[in-house]
Design a protein around this motif. Structure first.
Motif, PDB file in Angstrom:
ATOM      1  N   SER A   5     109.660  37.480  57.819  1.00 18.85           N
ATOM      2  CA  SER A   5     108.980  38.176  58.912  1.00 18.85           C
ATOM      3  C   SER A   5     108.532  37.229  60.012  1.00 18.85           C
ATOM      4  O   SER A   5     108.309  37.663  61.149  1.00 18.85           O
ATOM      5  CB  SER A   5     107.778  38.949  58.371  1.00 18.85           C
ATOM      6  N   MET A   6     108.401  35.935  59.704  1.00 18.78           N
ATOM      7  CA  MET A   6     108.007  34.961  60.730  1.00 18.78           C
ATOM      8  C   MET A   6     109.114  34.740  61.758  1.00 18.78           C
ATOM      9  O   MET A   6     108.895  34.102  62.779  1.00 18.78           O
ATOM     10  CB  MET A   6     107.621  33.642  60.076  1.00 18.78           C
ATOM     11  N   GLN A   7     110.321  35.255  61.503  1.00 19.81           N
ATOM     12  CA  GLN A   7     111.411  35.148  62.469  1.00 19.81           C
ATOM     13  C   GLN A   7     111.387  36.261  63.501  1.00 19.81           C
ATOM     14  O   GLN A   7     112.240  36.293  64.394  1.00 19.81           O
ATOM     15  CB  GLN A   7     112.755  35.144  61.740  1.00 19.81           C
ATOM     16  N   ALA A   8     110.440  37.180  63.399  1.00 19.02           N
ATOM     17  CA  ALA A   8     110.322  38.264  64.366  1.00 19.02           C
ATOM     18  C   ALA A   8     109.953  37.707  65.741  1.00 19.02           C
ATOM     19  O   ALA A   8     109.164  36.763  65.854  1.00 19.02           O
ATOM     20  CB  ALA A   8     109.281  39.278  63.900  1.00 19.02           C
ATOM     21  N   ILE A   9     110.523  38.298  66.775  1.00 19.05           N
ATOM     22  CA  ILE A   9     110.273  37.860  68.151  1.00 19.05           C
ATOM     23  C   ILE A   9     109.052  38.592  68.694  1.00 19.05           C
ATOM     24  O   ILE A   9     108.991  39.829  68.678  1.00 19.05           O
ATOM     25  CB  ILE A   9     111.503  38.126  69.044  1.00 19.05           C
ATOM     26  N   ASP A  10     108.086  37.829  69.178  1.00 21.38           N
ATOM     27  CA  ASP A  10     106.876  38.404  69.731  1.00 21.38           C
ATOM     28  C   ASP A  10     107.155  38.933  71.133  1.00 21.38           C
ATOM     29  O   ASP A  10     107.736  38.227  71.976  1.00 21.38           O
ATOM     30  CB  ASP A  10     105.762  37.356  69.762  1.00 21.38           C
ATOM     31  N   SER A  11     106.766  40.171  71.396  1.00 21.25           N
ATOM     32  CA  SER A  11     107.056  40.789  72.689  1.00 21.25           C
ATOM     33  C   SER A  11     106.274  40.141  73.826  1.00 21.25           C
ATOM     34  O   SER A  11     106.711  40.179  74.976  1.00 21.25           O
ATOM     35  CB  SER A  11     106.738  42.289  72.627  1.00 21.25           C
ATOM     36  N   GLY A  12     105.133  39.545  73.531  1.00 21.43           N
ATOM     37  CA  GLY A  12     104.330  38.938  74.590  1.00 21.43           C
ATOM     38  C   GLY A  12     104.868  37.601  75.066  1.00 21.43           C
ATOM     39  O   GLY A  12     105.041  37.368  76.261  1.00 21.43           O
TER      40      GLY A  12
ATOM     41  N   ASP B 105     101.774  35.587  59.745  1.00 24.48           N
ATOM     42  CA  ASP B 105     101.801  36.792  60.560  1.00 24.48           C
ATOM     43  C   ASP B 105     101.110  37.957  59.866  1.00 24.48           C
ATOM     44  O   ASP B 105     101.137  39.080  60.367  1.00 24.48           O
ATOM     45  CB  ASP B 105     103.235  37.167  60.927  1.00 24.48           C
ATOM     46  N   GLY B 106     100.525  37.708  58.695  1.00 25.92           N
ATOM     47  CA  GLY B 106      99.776  38.746  58.005  1.00 25.92           C
ATOM     48  C   GLY B 106     100.598  39.650  57.117  1.00 25.92           C
ATOM     49  O   GLY B 106     100.046  40.568  56.503  1.00 25.92           O
ATOM     50  N   CYS B 107     101.923  39.439  57.015  1.00 28.17           N
ATOM     51  CA  CYS B 107     102.759  40.274  56.142  1.00 28.17           C
ATOM     52  C   CYS B 107     102.685  39.732  54.719  1.00 28.17           C
ATOM     53  O   CYS B 107     103.652  39.161  54.182  1.00 28.17           O
ATOM     54  CB  CYS B 107     104.195  40.293  56.642  1.00 28.17           C
ATOM     55  N   LEU B 108     101.520  39.907  54.106  1.00 28.88           N
ATOM     56  CA  LEU B 108     101.244  39.342  52.791  1.00 28.88           C
ATOM     57  C   LEU B 108     100.553  40.394  51.933  1.00 28.88           C
ATOM     58  O   LEU B 108      99.909  41.307  52.449  1.00 28.88           O
ATOM     59  CB  LEU B 108     100.330  38.114  52.919  1.00 28.88           C
ATOM     60  N   PRO B 109     100.674  40.280  50.614  1.00 26.57           N
ATOM     61  CA  PRO B 109      99.934  41.199  49.737  1.00 26.57           C
ATOM     62  C   PRO B 109      98.439  40.928  49.799  1.00 26.57           C
ATOM     63  O   PRO B 109      98.000  39.785  49.943  1.00 26.57           O
ATOM     64  CB  PRO B 109     100.513  40.897  48.348  1.00 26.57           C
ATOM     65  N   GLU B 110      97.656  41.978  49.688  1.00 24.91           N
ATOM     66  CA  GLU B 110      96.209  41.825  49.784  1.00 24.91           C
ATOM     67  C   GLU B 110      95.618  41.112  48.578  1.00 24.91           C
ATOM     68  O   GLU B 110      94.465  40.687  48.614  1.00 24.91           O
ATOM     69  CB  GLU B 110      95.549  43.200  49.935  1.00 24.91           C
TER      70      GLU B 110
ATOM     71  N   ALA C 192     110.760  45.493  51.844  1.00 23.18           N
ATOM     72  CA  ALA C 192     110.064  46.398  52.762  1.00 23.18           C
ATOM     73  C   ALA C 192     108.800  45.769  53.335  1.00 23.18           C
ATOM     74  O   ALA C 192     108.435  46.033  54.488  1.00 23.18           O
ATOM     75  CB  ALA C 192     109.728  47.704  52.039  1.00 23.18           C
ATOM     76  N   GLN C 193     108.124  44.933  52.567  1.00 23.42           N
ATOM     77  CA  GLN C 193     106.897  44.298  53.059  1.00 23.42           C
ATOM     78  C   GLN C 193     107.200  43.311  54.171  1.00 23.42           C
ATOM     79  O   GLN C 193     106.455  43.219  55.155  1.00 23.42           O
ATOM     80  CB  GLN C 193     106.198  43.588  51.909  1.00 23.42           C
ATOM     81  N   GLU C 194     108.307  42.566  54.055  1.00 22.76           N
ATOM     82  CA  GLU C 194     108.677  41.618  55.107  1.00 22.76           C
ATOM     83  C   GLU C 194     109.110  42.340  56.374  1.00 22.76           C
ATOM     84  O   GLU C 194     108.974  41.804  57.477  1.00 22.76           O
ATOM     85  CB  GLU C 194     109.810  40.716  54.608  1.00 22.76           C
ATOM     86  N   SER C 195     109.664  43.538  56.231  1.00 19.78           N
ATOM     87  CA  SER C 195     110.147  44.274  57.403  1.00 19.78           C
ATOM     88  C   SER C 195     109.038  45.004  58.135  1.00 19.78           C
ATOM     89  O   SER C 195     109.248  45.489  59.243  1.00 19.78           O
ATOM     90  CB  SER C 195     111.225  45.274  56.975  1.00 19.78           C
ATOM     91  N   ASP C 196     107.862  45.127  57.535  1.00 22.33           N
ATOM     92  CA  ASP C 196     106.733  45.779  58.197  1.00 22.33           C
ATOM     93  C   ASP C 196     105.977  44.737  59.013  1.00 22.33           C
ATOM     94  O   ASP C 196     105.242  43.910  58.470  1.00 22.33           O
ATOM     95  CB  ASP C 196     105.818  46.420  57.153  1.00 22.33           C
ATOM     96  N   LEU C 197     106.169  44.787  60.320  1.00 14.83           N
ATOM     97  CA  LEU C 197     105.599  43.778  61.219  1.00 14.83           C
ATOM     98  C   LEU C 197     104.307  44.248  61.877  1.00 14.83           C
ATOM     99  O   LEU C 197     103.915  43.719  62.915  1.00 14.83           O
ATOM    100  CB  LEU C 197     106.622  43.428  62.308  1.00 14.83           C
TER     101      LEU C 197
END
Length: 647
Positions: free
Chosen positions: A99-106, A194-199, A595-600
């Motif tokens: 998920s850290m490879q996601a491109i930030d829109s800002g 990026d916060g895509c981690l288990p609680e 699925a957890q990695e894909s939830d950004l």
């Protein structure tokens, strides 16, 4: 503010000689002249410009004193801090998940690149006595660099870190951070994620969480598997799950391809916010191939009730999970030649195989047999077993591979080799077998089933020209042909000789460490001290161990096709890692289907995490900015006062 080197402030005493030199006035030299008529106008101009000239020298003096002040402050190494003056000890845990490879829109950067830039700034901000450690949190945490104060080593370690295609084990990474930390009055542990981690990792974690990027929309393939139809092997069934990890309705198309370029089908999809949809699709592919699913976004990919026509729709932030693949081996028929005087159960059990092409005769066919053909001999056997794969059932005489010791009355199966693929799902205990042949192998063999007296009832004789499987049980007596174990035993034997052609290895998820059962061409009788070469989709290789007919691959952290091949032929046989030829090497398809990695959308919000440390300094230290200001002031002073201006 405090100074790391307060003794350097004594250099400020240089202001006294600088001021003295500027205020010191040279006495004019007396010269005798013939007349003062020509000098009077000059003296008048000099007295007129006396005040500006004095002011000009005063400004120059102020420039020199300011330059000295900047240099002295830079030598003293000041720092603005409300905390302790002790040197800091920082441990940075860098999330290297997919998920850290996601491109930030800002910013237009990936979350991973944003984290790397932040670490670079902190390395540049190291002061005297500060130490920093970097831990890469992937599927297996790795200490990229231990506690060090050397900026060059830290920068090199940072450059060697790569983002993975699977989830990260953040809990293990934080355990590693605790293991390398030492008692220190100014210790801090910083997690860049990026916060895509288990609680579950949050409780009792005294760290500082720094969230990279902003919430983004994403649609992903979270499941992609294929299998042959059991009733019609020429057909296959594809199962694919698509997840909409966004707050908008997603409209898209799923393209199904074979071998990357042959279009098989296009499936339109409309997914409500936050929901998944599973599709089952039937395909007729006897030739097999590499099946690929790609999400093809339409012009209006996302839409919501509050979206206006003038607003640009959100975009998919992570391209990595928009594609998945599965390997479907080609369906190849198995030619079987049965030599028997008649046994309906044996013939029907062989014909039950959907890919078996059976030919029955009462006499041994003309040798050599065409390849690939499996010879099944029932009772009557020649003195020398022919070359090639052979199955012998209830032999009535001795051959070059075994001697005949007579009959076994009412043999009971005492032990069977459950580790062999030939005995998979075969249970011979409590099977009624009134009669069997007592055979003694004449060369080393692998016994698959033995009687109470130790006589082999089912064994394999390995040969370079083709293995021989021998079943000594009389099929005309007893209930073995009526048991489900009998057709399963024959199916395992045919699969063994056909080198697992048509067997499907499920696609695995990136970031996992699967144990892969080996195909026949890579198996041996003795797996002790064996190893294979595993080639990644990017071409890197590593050695993996073999245990009980399966390869222990370790973590597969890259999406694509991995290749298992014999160690001695890794460089010459099938050098292309993405080849789909199942006979050259064993292929392993790896997909990003978490699925957890894909939830950004930040499953862990920043306010959920405990922040207990002081924000670490980022960027160059203050003395570097002071030195830069001094350099600018020096150039300015030279341009204003030390150049000769000619009117």
């Amino acid at each position: 503010m405090f100074f790391h080197h307060p003794g350097a402030l004594l250099w400020a005493a240089l202001a006294i000689p600088i001021a003295v030199l500027y205020l010191f006035r040279h006495r004019t030299r007396r010269v005798t002249v013939a007349t003062m008529m020509f000098w009077d106008p000059v003296f008048e101009q000099q007295h007129t410009a006396l005040l500006p000239q004095r002011l000009r020298h005063l400004v120059s003096l102020l420039f020199q004193l300011a330059l000295l002040a900047l240099l002295v402050l830079a030598l003293a190494d000041p720092e603005f801090s409300s905390g302790s003056r002790h040197p800091r000890q920082s441990i940075i845990v860098l999330d290297c998940s997919a998920s850290m490879q996601a491109i930030d829109s800002g910013s237009g950067q990936s979350r991973f690149d944003m984290a790397i830039d932040r670490i670079r700034g902190q390395i540049q901000g190291l002061r005297t006595g500060d130490r920093l450690a970097i831990i890469a949190a992937g599927a297996q945490p790795r200490i990229a660099c231990g506690l060090s104060d050397h900026a060059g080593i830290l920068m090199q370690s940072l450059a060697d870190i790569r983002c993975q295609d699977g989830p990260s084990d953040m809990s293990a990474a934080l355990d590693s951070a605790e293991a390398i930390s030492v008692e220190h009055p100014a210790h801090e542990t910083i997690v860049l994620t990026d916060g895509c981690l288990p609680e579950s990792i949050l409780p009792n974690r005294q760290v500082s969480w720094k969230i990279m990027g902003s919430p983004e929309t994403n649609v992903a393939i979270t499941q992609f598997q294929v299998r042959r139809n059991l009733l019609d092997p020429e057909n296959c069934q594809l199962m694919v799950t698509v997840t909409n990890a966004s707050d908008h309705t997603a409209e898209l198309e799923l393209d199904l391809l074979r071998d990357q370029h042959v279009q098989l089908d296009v499936i339109p999809l409309k997914l409500p916010p936050g929901e998944s949809k599973t599709e089952f699709h039937d395909l007729r592919l006897p030739e097999g191939g590499l099946l690929t699913g790609r999400l093809n976004m339409t012009k209006k990919t996302f839409s919501g009730p509050g979206d206006s026509a003038s607003e640009a729709p959100p975009r998919d932030a992570l391209e990595l999970d928009n594609q998945a693949a599965a390997l479907l081996p080609p369906l190849r028929t198995v030619n079987v030649h049965l030599v028997t005087n008649g046994n309906l159960f044996l013939q029907r059990a062989l014909e039950a195989g959907p890919v078996v092409r059976l030919q029955v005769s009462s006499e041994l066919p003309k040798l050599p047999l065409p390849k690939p053909e499996i010879l099944v001999l029932h009772r009557h056997v020649p003195d020398r077993i022919p070359d090639g794969p052979v199955i012998v059932i209830d032999p009535e005489s001795a051959t070059d591979l075994w001697s005949y010791q007579g009959q076994l009355e009412n043999p009971l199966v005492a032990e069977q080799d459950a580790a062999s693929d030939l005995m998979k799902h075969v249970h011979l205990q409590n099977v009624l077998m009134p009669e069997a042949r007592h055979l003694s192998p004449l060369q080393p063999c692998r016994v698959l089933a033995t009687s109470l007296i130790g006589a082999p009832l089912y064994f394999r004789v390995p040969r370079t020209s083709g293995d021989v499987l021998v079943l000594s049980v009389n099929l005309d007596r007893g209930d073995l042909p009526l048991r489900t174990a009998f057709p399963i035993l024959l199916a395992n034997a045919l699969s063994w000789f056909s080198e697992d052609r048509g067997r499907i290895s499920p696609a695995v998820a990136a970031g996992t460490a699967p144990v892969i059962p080996l195909i026949s061409s890579l198996r041996t009788d003795d797996d002790n001290n064996r190893s294979l070469t595993l080639t990644s989709p990017h071409g890197s290789t590593r050695t993996v161990a073999v245990e009980r007919g399966a390869a222990v691959t370790g973590v597969l952290d890259q999406q694509g096709i991995w290749k298992l091949s014999p160690e001695e032929t890794a460089d010459t046989a099938n050098p292309t890692p993405n080849s789909t030829d199942p006979t050259a090497a064993q292929m392993i398809v790896c997909n990003v289907t978490n699925a957890q990695e894909s939830d950004l959308r930040f499953p862990i919000a920043p306010e959920q995490a405990a922040v207990t440390q002081t924000e670490a300094r980022i960027g160059p230290p203050l003395w570097q900015w002071l030195a830069l200001a001094g350099l600018i002031l020096l150039v300015t002073e030279w341009l204003l006062f030390h150049r000769r201006w000619i009117d």
